[in-house]
Design an enzyme around this catalytic site. Structure first.
Site, PDB file in Angstrom:
ATOM      1  N   TYR A 174     -41.532  42.645 -20.748  1.00  0.00           N
ATOM      2  CA  TYR A 174     -41.634  41.178 -20.772  1.00  0.00           C
ATOM      3  C   TYR A 174     -41.794  40.631 -19.357  1.00  0.00           C
ATOM      4  CZ  TYR A 174     -40.371  36.334 -21.871  1.00  0.00           C
ATOM      5  OH  TYR A 174     -40.362  34.971 -21.998  1.00  0.00           O
TER       6      TYR A 174
ATOM      7  N   SER B 165     -42.493  32.579 -17.256  1.00  0.00           N
ATOM      8  CA  SER B 165     -41.044  32.607 -17.530  1.00  0.00           C
ATOM      9  C   SER B 165     -40.321  32.737 -16.197  1.00  0.00           C
ATOM     10  CB  SER B 165     -40.713  33.820 -18.404  1.00  0.00           C
ATOM     11  OG  SER B 165     -39.317  34.062 -18.404  1.00  0.00           O
TER      12      SER B 165
ATOM     13  N   THR C  21     -34.933  28.497 -28.815  1.00  0.00           N
ATOM     14  CA  THR C  21     -35.990  28.699 -29.818  1.00  0.00           C
ATOM     15  C   THR C  21     -35.693  30.028 -30.523  1.00  0.00           C
ATOM     16  OG1 THR C  21     -37.459  30.077 -28.480  1.00  0.00           O
ATOM     17  CG2 THR C  21     -37.684  27.675 -28.197  1.00  0.00           C
TER      18      THR C  21
ATOM     19  N   ASP D 241     -51.584  30.847 -34.693  1.00  0.00           N
ATOM     20  CA  ASP D 241     -50.375  31.674 -34.621  1.00  0.00           C
ATOM     21  C   ASP D 241     -50.575  32.842 -35.578  1.00  0.00           C
ATOM     22  OD1 ASP D 241     -47.240  30.860 -33.584  1.00  0.00           O
ATOM     23  OD2 ASP D 241     -47.422  32.560 -34.961  1.00  0.00           O
TER      24      ASP D 241
ATOM     25  N   LYS E 185     -45.020  38.608 -17.836  1.00  0.00           N
ATOM     26  CA  LYS E 185     -44.949  37.221 -17.356  1.00  0.00           C
ATOM     27  C   LYS E 185     -45.345  37.135 -15.871  1.00  0.00           C
ATOM     28  CE  LYS E 185     -43.824  35.342 -21.253  1.00  0.00           C
ATOM     29  NZ  LYS E 185     -44.743  34.403 -21.922  1.00  0.00           N
TER      30      LYS E 185
ATOM     31  N   VAL F  30     -53.257  37.105 -31.004  1.00  0.00           N
ATOM     32  CA  VAL F  30     -53.912  36.914 -29.699  1.00  0.00           C
ATOM     33  C   VAL F  30     -54.191  38.236 -28.977  1.00  0.00           C
ATOM     34  CG1 VAL F  30     -53.059  34.567 -29.289  1.00  0.00           C
ATOM     35  CG2 VAL F  30     -51.719  36.532 -28.476  1.00  0.00           C
TER      36      VAL F  30
HETATM   37  N1  LIG Z   1     -37.372  30.345 -25.328  1.00  0.00           N
HETATM   38  C1  LIG Z   1     -37.190  30.780 -24.101  1.00  0.00           C
HETATM   39  O1  LIG Z   1     -36.065  30.886 -23.618  1.00  0.00           O
HETATM   40  C2  LIG Z   1     -38.380  31.140 -23.243  1.00  0.00           C
HETATM   41  C3  LIG Z   1     -38.192  31.316 -21.870  1.00  0.00           C
HETATM   42  C4  LIG Z   1     -39.270  31.657 -21.060  1.00  0.00           C
HETATM   43  C5  LIG Z   1     -40.520  31.818 -21.625  1.00  0.00           C
HETATM   44  N2  LIG Z   1     -40.685  31.643 -22.953  1.00  0.00           N
HETATM   45  C6  LIG Z   1     -42.030  31.858 -23.502  1.00  0.00           C
HETATM   46  O2  LIG Z   1     -42.420  30.767 -24.289  1.00  0.00           O
HETATM   47  C7  LIG Z   1     -43.370  31.195 -25.260  1.00  0.00           C
HETATM   48  C8  LIG Z   1     -42.972  30.665 -26.611  1.00  0.00           C
HETATM   49  O3  LIG Z   1     -41.755  31.229 -26.985  1.00  0.00           O
HETATM   50  P1  LIG Z   1     -40.697  30.443 -27.872  1.00  0.00           P
HETATM   51  O4  LIG Z   1     -39.463  30.394 -27.117  1.00  0.00           O
HETATM   52  O5  LIG Z   1     -41.293  29.208 -28.395  1.00  0.00           O
HETATM   53  O6  LIG Z   1     -40.483  31.526 -29.034  1.00  0.00           O
HETATM   54  P2  LIG Z   1     -40.886  31.530 -30.562  1.00  0.00           P
HETATM   55  O7  LIG Z   1     -40.561  32.883 -31.042  1.00  0.00           O
HETATM   56  O8  LIG Z   1     -40.272  30.352 -31.233  1.00  0.00           O
HETATM   57  O9  LIG Z   1     -42.467  31.301 -30.537  1.00  0.00           O
HETATM   58  C9  LIG Z   1     -43.381  32.310 -30.235  1.00  0.00           C
HETATM   59  C10 LIG Z   1     -44.570  32.153 -31.177  1.00  0.00           C
HETATM   60  O10 LIG Z   1     -45.559  33.109 -30.802  1.00  0.00           O
HETATM   61  C11 LIG Z   1     -46.086  33.649 -32.014  1.00  0.00           C
HETATM   62  N3  LIG Z   1     -46.656  34.958 -31.767  1.00  0.00           N
HETATM   63  C12 LIG Z   1     -46.002  36.122 -31.468  1.00  0.00           C
HETATM   64  N4  LIG Z   1     -46.866  37.126 -31.362  1.00  0.00           N
HETATM   65  C13 LIG Z   1     -48.107  36.604 -31.574  1.00  0.00           C
HETATM   66  C14 LIG Z   1     -49.412  37.144 -31.583  1.00  0.00           C
HETATM   67  N5  LIG Z   1     -49.620  38.451 -31.361  1.00  0.00           N
HETATM   68  N6  LIG Z   1     -50.445  36.313 -31.835  1.00  0.00           N
HETATM   69  C15 LIG Z   1     -50.250  35.015 -32.069  1.00  0.00           C
HETATM   70  N7  LIG Z   1     -49.029  34.429 -32.093  1.00  0.00           N
HETATM   71  C16 LIG Z   1     -47.972  35.234 -31.844  1.00  0.00           C
HETATM   72  C17 LIG Z   1     -44.896  33.725 -32.947  1.00  0.00           C
HETATM   73  O11 LIG Z   1     -45.291  33.857 -34.303  1.00  0.00           O
HETATM   74  C18 LIG Z   1     -44.194  32.424 -32.640  1.00  0.00           C
HETATM   75  O12 LIG Z   1     -44.655  31.370 -33.461  1.00  0.00           O
HETATM   76  C19 LIG Z   1     -43.405  32.728 -25.166  1.00  0.00           C
HETATM   77  O13 LIG Z   1     -44.535  33.113 -24.420  1.00  0.00           O
HETATM   78  C20 LIG Z   1     -42.132  33.050 -24.424  1.00  0.00           C
HETATM   79  O14 LIG Z   1     -42.210  34.246 -23.704  1.00  0.00           O
HETATM   80  C21 LIG Z   1     -39.666  31.319 -23.775  1.00  0.00           C
END
Ligand SMILES: NC(=O)c1ccc[n+]([C@@H]2O[C@H](COP(=O)([O-])OP(=O)(O)OC[C@H]3O[C@@H](n4cnc5c(N)ncnc54)[C@H](O)[C@@H]3O)[C@@H](O)[C@H]2O)c1
Length: 249
Positions: A154, A141, A189, A37, A158, A64
């Site tokens: 976004y 997503s 989250t 991360d 996705k 990443v």
């Molecule tokens: N929570 C939701 O409602 C939801 C819905 C659809 C998709 N998602 C997807 O799920 C995934 C995780 O999201 P989440 O909800 O756990 O959010 P989150 O913010 O809790 O977690 C995202 C993580 O990605 C890390 N991150 C961000 N940029 C980065 C980078 N450049 N390199 C490495 N790490 C990086 C952040 O530090 C964080 O720990 C994401 O891809 C998000 O788009 C989430």
């Protein structure tokens, strides 16, 4: 269930939310973990929690979107653990705004993390996954499945993740490598803190693809990822598993 015993799993975005919940779930199922991360503090907390569950864990602070860092991360994980069985791309960022006000820099930043980051990790991991008959689970997503307004970068990222996953599934499926994605709906989250509609936005247009979602926590996505990454999903390749409470059914 110990579906990941003797399996090495690399997870990006492991410091928080879905990535953290996935690390914990797979640790509980016997996985050896290579976690990464951008957020070093959160990453250290996840490492500690997984270690407490008895998992062997390595970790690296990685952006990443940065090619050399991703190359080094995958190489380092394989050198450290000797193999790679599953890759889970979770790292992601979200931003709301009117499309006509979105700067190129913001568009490229979101595509860079969500789509390019996923591509880079997959590209570097594929040769190792071919060695082990492994698999990839990406994070798309519901924004990729229906018009999700005010998230142009976004949603595009996705949609790209969904297409990229299907490409890999077909290209490498006959060689024993599977690739699938989860498509979460609205999951509780920290990324939800970015949920700030711009002035003049009609919230109904966003909520129409979330309205039935019961707003559960990241563990509901982690369990879907665990299924796709495990041998239970041996005949599942190129699918996108919605985890949205049936909102887009
Ligand atoms: N929570 C939701 O409602 C939801 C819905 C659809 C998709 N998602 C997807 O799920 C995934 C995780 O999201 P989440 O909800 O756990 O959010 P989150 O913010 O809790 O977690 C995202 C993580 O990605 C890390 N991150 C961000 N940029 C980065 C980078 N450049 N390199 C490495 N790490 C990086 C952040 O530090 C964080 O720990 C994401 O891809 C998000 O788009 C989430």
């Amino acid at each position: 269930m110990q579906r990941f015993e003797d399996k090495v799993v690399l997870i990006t975005g492991a410091a928080s939310g879905i990535g953290e919940a996935t690390a914990l779930r797979l640790a509980a199922e016997g996985a050896t973990l290579a976690l990464s991360d951008l957020n070093s503090e959160g990453l250290a907390e996840t490492v500690e929690a997984c270690t407490d569950l008895g998992a062997v864990v390595s970790s690296e602070v990685v952006n990443v979107a940065d090619e050399p860092s991703v190359v080094a991360m995958v190489k380092g994980a394989v050198e450290h653990h000797g193999r790679l069985d599953v890759v889970v791309n979770v790292a992601g960022i979200l931003q709301f705004g009117h499309t006509h006000e979105t700067s190129l820099a913001d568009f490229q930043r979101i595509i860079g993390v969500n789509l390019t980051g996923t591509f880079l990790v997959c590209r570097e991991a594929i040769p190792h996954l071919l060695d082990t008959g492994g698999n990839i689970v990406n994070t798309a997503s519901t924004a990729a499945l229906a018009g999700h307004p005010w998230t142009i970068s976004y949603s595009a990222s996705k949609g790209g993740v969904a297409a990229l996953t299907q490409t890999i599934a077909v290209e490498y499926g006959k060689q024993g490598l599977r690739a699938n994605a989860v498509a979460p709906g609205s999951i509780l989250t920290p990324i939800q803190n970015e949920f700030q509609l711009p002035e003049g936005a009609d919230a109904k247009l966003v909520h129409r693809i979330m309205a039935l979602d019961e707003q559960r926590g990241p563990e509901v996505v982690a369990s879907a990822i665990a299924f796709l990454g495990s041998e239970d999903a041996v005949h599942v390749n190129g699918t996108m598993l919605k985890v949205d409470g049936g909102t887009l059914a």
